[in-house]
Motif scaffolding. Structure first.
Motif, PDB file in Angstrom:
ATOM      1  N   ARG A 212       0.796  -1.224   0.000  1.00  0.00           N
ATOM      2  CA  ARG A 212       0.000   0.000   0.000  1.00  0.00           C
ATOM      3  C   ARG A 212       0.833   1.280   0.000  1.00  0.00           C
ATOM      4  O   ARG A 212       0.329   2.343  -0.388  1.00  0.00           O
ATOM      5  N   SER A 213       2.083   1.192   0.467  1.00  0.00           N
ATOM      6  CA  SER A 213       2.872   2.414   0.592  1.00  0.00           C
ATOM      7  C   SER A 213       4.350   2.051   0.712  1.00  0.00           C
ATOM      8  O   SER A 213       4.734   0.879   0.662  1.00  0.00           O
ATOM      9  N   THR A 214       5.155   3.075   0.882  1.00  0.00           N
ATOM     10  CA  THR A 214       6.581   2.908   1.170  1.00  0.00           C
ATOM     11  C   THR A 214       6.883   3.649   2.463  1.00  0.00           C
ATOM     12  O   THR A 214       6.100   4.501   2.908  1.00  0.00           O
ATOM     13  N   VAL A 215       8.016   3.324   3.077  1.00  0.00           N
ATOM     14  CA  VAL A 215       8.388   4.017   4.301  1.00  0.00           C
ATOM     15  C   VAL A 215       8.533   5.515   4.043  1.00  0.00           C
ATOM     16  O   VAL A 215       8.059   6.345   4.828  1.00  0.00           O
ATOM     17  N   LYS A 230      10.738   8.182  12.622  1.00  0.00           N
ATOM     18  CA  LYS A 230      11.927   7.910  11.840  1.00  0.00           C
ATOM     19  C   LYS A 230      11.905   6.460  11.380  1.00  0.00           C
ATOM     20  O   LYS A 230      11.256   5.609  11.985  1.00  0.00           O
ATOM     21  N   GLN A 231      12.637   6.180  10.294  1.00  0.00           N
ATOM     22  CA  GLN A 231      12.761   4.816   9.790  1.00  0.00           C
ATOM     23  C   GLN A 231      13.824   4.087  10.584  1.00  0.00           C
ATOM     24  O   GLN A 231      14.917   4.606  10.816  1.00  0.00           O
ATOM     25  N   ILE A 232      13.521   2.841  11.007  1.00  0.00           N
ATOM     26  CA  ILE A 232      14.513   2.060  11.743  1.00  0.00           C
ATOM     27  C   ILE A 232      14.671   0.653  11.167  1.00  0.00           C
ATOM     28  O   ILE A 232      15.362  -0.171  11.760  1.00  0.00           O
ATOM     29  N   GLY A 233      14.022   0.361  10.058  1.00  0.00           N
ATOM     30  CA  GLY A 233      14.137  -0.946   9.435  1.00  0.00           C
ATOM     31  C   GLY A 233      13.614  -0.884   8.020  1.00  0.00           C
ATOM     32  O   GLY A 233      13.148   0.161   7.553  1.00  0.00           O
ATOM     33  N   ALA A 234      13.675  -1.994   7.307  1.00  0.00           N
ATOM     34  CA  ALA A 234      13.236  -2.015   5.915  1.00  0.00           C
ATOM     35  C   ALA A 234      11.796  -1.545   5.761  1.00  0.00           C
ATOM     36  O   ALA A 234      11.466  -0.837   4.804  1.00  0.00           O
ATOM     37  N   HIS A 235      10.950  -1.930   6.692  1.00  0.00           N
ATOM     38  CA  HIS A 235       9.540  -1.521   6.662  1.00  0.00           C
ATOM     39  C   HIS A 235       9.111  -0.909   7.987  1.00  0.00           C
ATOM     40  O   HIS A 235       7.914  -0.723   8.224  1.00  0.00           O
ATOM     41  N   ALA A 236      10.056  -0.600   8.851  1.00  0.00           N
ATOM     42  CA  ALA A 236       9.752  -0.189  10.224  1.00  0.00           C
ATOM     43  C   ALA A 236       9.899   1.312  10.418  1.00  0.00           C
ATOM     44  O   ALA A 236      10.904   1.912  10.031  1.00  0.00           O
ATOM     45  N   VAL A 237       8.878   1.882  11.063  1.00  0.00           N
ATOM     46  CA  VAL A 237       8.869   3.303  11.405  1.00  0.00           C
ATOM     47  C   VAL A 237       8.623   3.418  12.903  1.00  0.00           C
ATOM     48  O   VAL A 237       7.664   2.838  13.423  1.00  0.00           O
TER      49      VAL A 237
END
Length: 474
Positions: A212-215, A230-237
């Motif tokens: 559905r989206s990107t980080v 903030k981003q902390i992983g491939a798909h993690a915020v």
């Protein structure tokens, strides 16, 4: 009854007649006293063996919708704080109270002492509201003097008492002694950091739905809503501050889900590809199931032994607009549910001590018993041994636990490789220690045989404690 216990430097006496009226007063639902009473009930239930979420739900069920709506956040916060401070609070009560008070008085004192320890409210407010709280219960009104004396003594002698408490391992670290000893044996160079991390509340981490989206796009959505992240992983915020899920942009529409960054590694390392047949064993509540489906078009069977918990898998997938075949059955007894068609990937996220997620579930440390780890290790062996024959040649099984105990991690992986001669161990994250915000560094990855040789980006994120091992069938 009032003679059966007393505070140090204070003998509890029956409350004066003019104060008896307080026992008939109802506490305002938005008061700290009301929240203290509710939290004390929940803490008492945990001491009796109930998991904290269930204990809080039971307390909420006793109140009106309006009162619980006002008190819910505060009562939950106090209960969680108390269970992170229970070792210290209990030690203080042994020093400040000569004889054990009635259970509810003890639970309320533990809650109030925890607030004083954290200095989350002005000391005089905590003392006043704790006294009001116990006085509002007719059968406990006699203990107002005790509660007042214990809390005021702690405030007055705080530094001296805490210096003495630091010499007691349980009071200092807030874990049962057997747990402290087990972590010390397992990680002699890291045990203090691991215990400390488990006492810090975990951040609110989201998983962005890759369908559905990107980080990057979701971070823009959050910025537009004035939500710091903030981003902390491939798909993690990771959000800078927690908020109710109903207020998280995109949550209701399935754009994001709440999932720890360490837990998100499961679907990523499973590496399922389009067209594969996948088994998510022990799948409830469905977080990892949803993530696997977000990353690939697969035919997925989500297995759960508890029918009630299996319902939650469907609910979570419905929000994400994804589908899996949900089956109810024992992962260790495939004959009861397996159709004979092999799987290309198996995620064995097996039952475990949950010792790696105590920062989010502080009740776990007080509910577990020393022999639980060995019993769970036997169950883990039973499950993975039963699942291995279901894997197609060339397929992969990812073994996962949210544990920091080697008996449930590296020892299991080594046994599995030794017993199953057709199993080839592949690279995987291995043992991840729980890491607190502001303390993330390469040392968050503990040395185990299954770590991949390449640079480990998992060490740079704020996550709970997990173990991952990956095997391919020859």
């Amino acid at each position: 009854m009032t003679r059966s216990f007393s505070a140090r430097h204070h003998s509890a006496q029956p409350a004066p007649a003019r104060d008896a009226r307080l026992s008939t007063l109802r506490l305002a639902p938005d008061s700290l006293g009301f929240a203290l009473d509710a939290a004390a009930q929940a803490v008492g239930a945990v001491r009796a063996g109930t998991a904290l979420p269930a204990a809080l739900a039971a307390v909420r069920a006793k109140g009106t919708a309006a009162s619980i709506a006002l008190a819910r956040g505060a009562m939950q916060d106090i209960a969680y704080r108390t269970l992170r401070r229970l070792g210290t609070a209990d030690w203080l009560m042994t020093k400040l109270v000569r004889k054990p008070p009635p259970p509810h008085v003890s639970h309320l004192l533990a809650c109030a002492l925890s607030l004083l320890l954290d200095e989350s409210y002005p000391a005089h407010t905590v003392v006043d509201q704790a006294v009001n709280s116990i006085g509002a219960r007719r059968e406990m009104a006699f203990a107002r003097g005790l509660v007042n004396a214990v809390l005021r003594t702690f405030v007055r002698e705080r530094e001296t008492l805490l210096a003495s408490a630091a010499a007691d391992p349980v009071a200092r670290w807030n874990y049962p002694r057997w747990w402290i000893d087990a972590v010390t044996r397992a990680w002699p160079e890291r045990w203090e950091q691991i215990l400390t991390a488990g006492n810090c509340a975990g951040p609110l981490t989201l998983r962005v739905n890759a369908r559905r989206s990107t980080v990057a796009a979701y971070l823009e959505t959050l910025r537009a809503a004035d939500v710091e992240a903030k981003q902390i992983g491939a798909h993690a915020v990771q959000l800078a501050a927690a908020m109710p899920v109903e207020r998280i942009p995109g949550f209701a529409d399935g754009i994001v889900s709440v999932q720890d960054a360490g837990a998100q590694l499961a679907a990523e390392w499973l590496s399922a590809r389009d067209g594969m047949r996948v088994l998510d064993a022990c799948a409830a509540p469905g977080g990892k199931t949803g993530h696997v489906l977000e990353l690939a078009d697969v035919s997925l069977v989500a297995l759960e032994s508890d029918a009630a918990r299996a319902v939650r898998i469907g609910e979570n997938l419905e929000r994400l607009n994804l589908h899996a075949e949900v089956r109810v059955g024992d992962a260790g007894a495939p004959a009861m549910w397996h159709d004979g068609i092999p799987f290309d990937r198996i995620l064995a996220d097996v039952p475990c001590s949950a010792s790696g997620i105590v920062r989010r579930h502080p009740d776990i440390r007080w509910l577990r018993r020393p022999d639980d780890v060995a019993a769970l290790a036997r169950e883990q062996q039973r499950i993975v041994d039963a699942l291995w024959p279901l894997l197609a040649p060339g397929g992969e099984l990812l073994y996962a636990t949210c544990s920091i105990f080697p008996e449930e991690g590296e020892a299991q992986a080594e046994r599995f490789e030794r017993v199953h001669k057709d199993a080839v161990r592949l690279d995987a994250p291995g043992q991840l220690a729980p890491v607190s915000a502001g303390a993330t560094d390469a040392s968050s990855v503990l040395p185990t045989a299954g770590m991949r040789a390449a640079e480990r980006t998992e060490s740079d994120i704020d996550h709970d404690g997990f173990f991952y091992a990956r095997f391919q069938k020859r």
